[in-house]
Design a protein around this motif. Sequence first.
Motif, mmCIF file in Angstrom:
data_model
loop_
_atom_site.group_PDB
_atom_site.id
_atom_site.type_symbol
_atom_site.label_atom_id
_atom_site.label_comp_id
_atom_site.label_asym_id
_atom_site.label_seq_id
_atom_site.Cartn_x
_atom_site.Cartn_y
_atom_site.Cartn_z
ATOM 1 N N ALA A 182 0.851 -1.201 0.000
ATOM 2 C CA ALA A 182 0.000 0.000 0.000
ATOM 3 C C ALA A 182 0.883 1.246 0.000
ATOM 4 O O ALA A 182 1.935 1.273 0.647
ATOM 5 C CB ALA A 182 -0.902 -0.005 1.225
ATOM 6 N N VAL A 183 0.445 2.269 -0.730
ATOM 7 C CA VAL A 183 1.231 3.507 -0.827
ATOM 8 C C VAL A 183 0.403 4.703 -0.386
ATOM 9 O O VAL A 183 -0.773 4.828 -0.745
ATOM 10 C CB VAL A 183 1.721 3.751 -2.274
ATOM 11 C CG1 VAL A 183 2.449 5.095 -2.386
ATOM 12 C CG2 VAL A 183 2.646 2.618 -2.738
ATOM 13 N N LEU A 184 1.052 5.578 0.383
ATOM 14 C CA LEU A 184 0.507 6.907 0.675
ATOM 15 C C LEU A 184 1.367 7.894 -0.094
ATOM 16 O O LEU A 184 2.575 7.974 0.141
ATOM 17 C CB LEU A 184 0.564 7.202 2.182
ATOM 18 C CG LEU A 184 -0.066 8.522 2.665
ATOM 19 C CD1 LEU A 184 -0.388 8.444 4.155
ATOM 20 C CD2 LEU A 184 0.769 9.761 2.389
ATOM 21 N N LEU A 185 0.760 8.620 -1.029
ATOM 22 C CA LEU A 185 1.505 9.628 -1.786
ATOM 23 C C LEU A 185 1.076 11.017 -1.331
ATOM 24 O O LEU A 185 -0.107 11.341 -1.307
ATOM 25 C CB LEU A 185 1.253 9.463 -3.291
ATOM 26 C CG LEU A 185 2.007 10.461 -4.185
ATOM 27 C CD1 LEU A 185 3.519 10.293 -4.069
ATOM 28 C CD2 LEU A 185 1.576 10.320 -5.648
ATOM 29 N N ASN A 186 2.076 11.801 -0.944
ATOM 30 C CA ASN A 186 1.870 13.206 -0.580
ATOM 31 C C ASN A 186 2.613 14.002 -1.659
ATOM 32 O O ASN A 186 3.811 14.212 -1.550
ATOM 33 C CB ASN A 186 2.461 13.426 0.835
ATOM 34 C CG ASN A 186 2.469 14.876 1.271
ATOM 35 O OD1 ASN A 186 3.430 15.339 1.890
ATOM 36 N ND2 ASN A 186 1.436 15.601 0.988
ATOM 37 N N PRO A 187 1.922 14.389 -2.739
ATOM 38 C CA PRO A 187 2.605 14.940 -3.912
ATOM 39 C C PRO A 187 3.065 16.380 -3.715
ATOM 40 O O PRO A 187 2.566 17.301 -4.345
ATOM 41 C CB PRO A 187 1.542 14.833 -5.006
ATOM 42 C CG PRO A 187 0.253 14.935 -4.269
ATOM 43 C CD PRO A 187 0.469 14.338 -2.912
ATOM 44 N N ALA A 188 4.044 16.543 -2.828
ATOM 45 C CA ALA A 188 4.532 17.865 -2.455
ATOM 46 C C ALA A 188 6.057 17.904 -2.580
ATOM 47 O O ALA A 188 6.714 16.969 -2.154
ATOM 48 C CB ALA A 188 4.137 18.168 -1.007
#
Length: 341
Positions: A182-188
């Motif tokens: 599972a991935v959490l992406l915080n596109p910052a």
Amino acid sequence: RITVLGSLNMDLVAYVSHHPAPGETMTADKFATSTGGKGANQAVACAKLSRPRPSSSSSSSGTAATTTTAHVGMVGCVGDDSYGALLRGNLARHGVDVSGVDARAGLKTGVALIVVDAPSGENRIILSPEANHAVLPDDAAVAGIFLEPESTKKPDLLIMQLEIPLATVLAALARAREAGVAVLLNPAPAQPLPAAAYAGLAHLVVNETEAALLGGVADSASLVPSVDAEKVPAALRAVARAFVAKGVRNVVATLGSHGVFFLTADGRSGLVPAEKVAAVVDTTAAGDTFVGAYALEAVAAAAAGREFDVEAAVRKANRAAARTVERAGAQDSIPWRDELV
Ligand code: ADP
């Protein structure tokens, strides 16, 4: 087990009475250096928020040790300089596994020049990525995240931001998909992403600037609810729906003091108010604290085999981030578990 693949920076912070105008030279009220980088901050957030403050744990020896602490590993790159050593040391001091943090000969450690407007707490940041740009898709440490299922290294959740090369993030997303991680992406900081980045993504955590850029909305202010109306702007709902349509399971939009909007692939949505804070001192690492607290909830739900309650996770994350906003600094301002009441 949580693995954070991302940036490590030394923050050089000047606190000023107002942001300087073009051409203006001004005197800072205060200067501080602190360890930062979104990747490192989020790793520290996961570690601190899952552990009691060290001094308090020593006084209550047995009980503190028995409560679950998340295994947090950092994967990234620093230079072979004093900042790099300091960053690795600081992560290790908070209990983060730094075996995946490479000190690269001949490179400089990334730095962030941060100016904090003391009256409002608003920050302006210039990043010089340096060694963070050397985190490449085929690095052994990056590849090592996705070893076979029996490997103890395979994480329950992989957290990424965009302060390392996009090619590395995209390669890791593809490998995570194959490996069932599972991935959490915080596109910052925000930059355009190909549609493939969203497919099968478990968690997308964006602020309004990132939501606007990725969602193709010109004015990010149109995504923020007006202060008195507890109503989700139609534009925000539409952007979140578009992310879900591209394959994101949980879309979470943090809107500073205006709360957090979430939308899930199974149709749940809501606007969770931000916590009231006594005084906004420094918002640095507030978003990173939010991500860390939210990630711990996601991993805990998976470990317990229960359904993930996004709204409850957002509430907890808001509580944690509010503490960070009340204090100066980056990693230092992130609360320990026992500082959340
Ligand atoms: P970023 O720092 O990435 O722009 P936000 O400004 O949305 O992200 O802040 C992240 C989180 O920090 C918010 O969702 C909220 O939980 C908390 N936060 C930020 N500013 C405030 C504030 N003024 N009052 C209370 N909580 C805040």
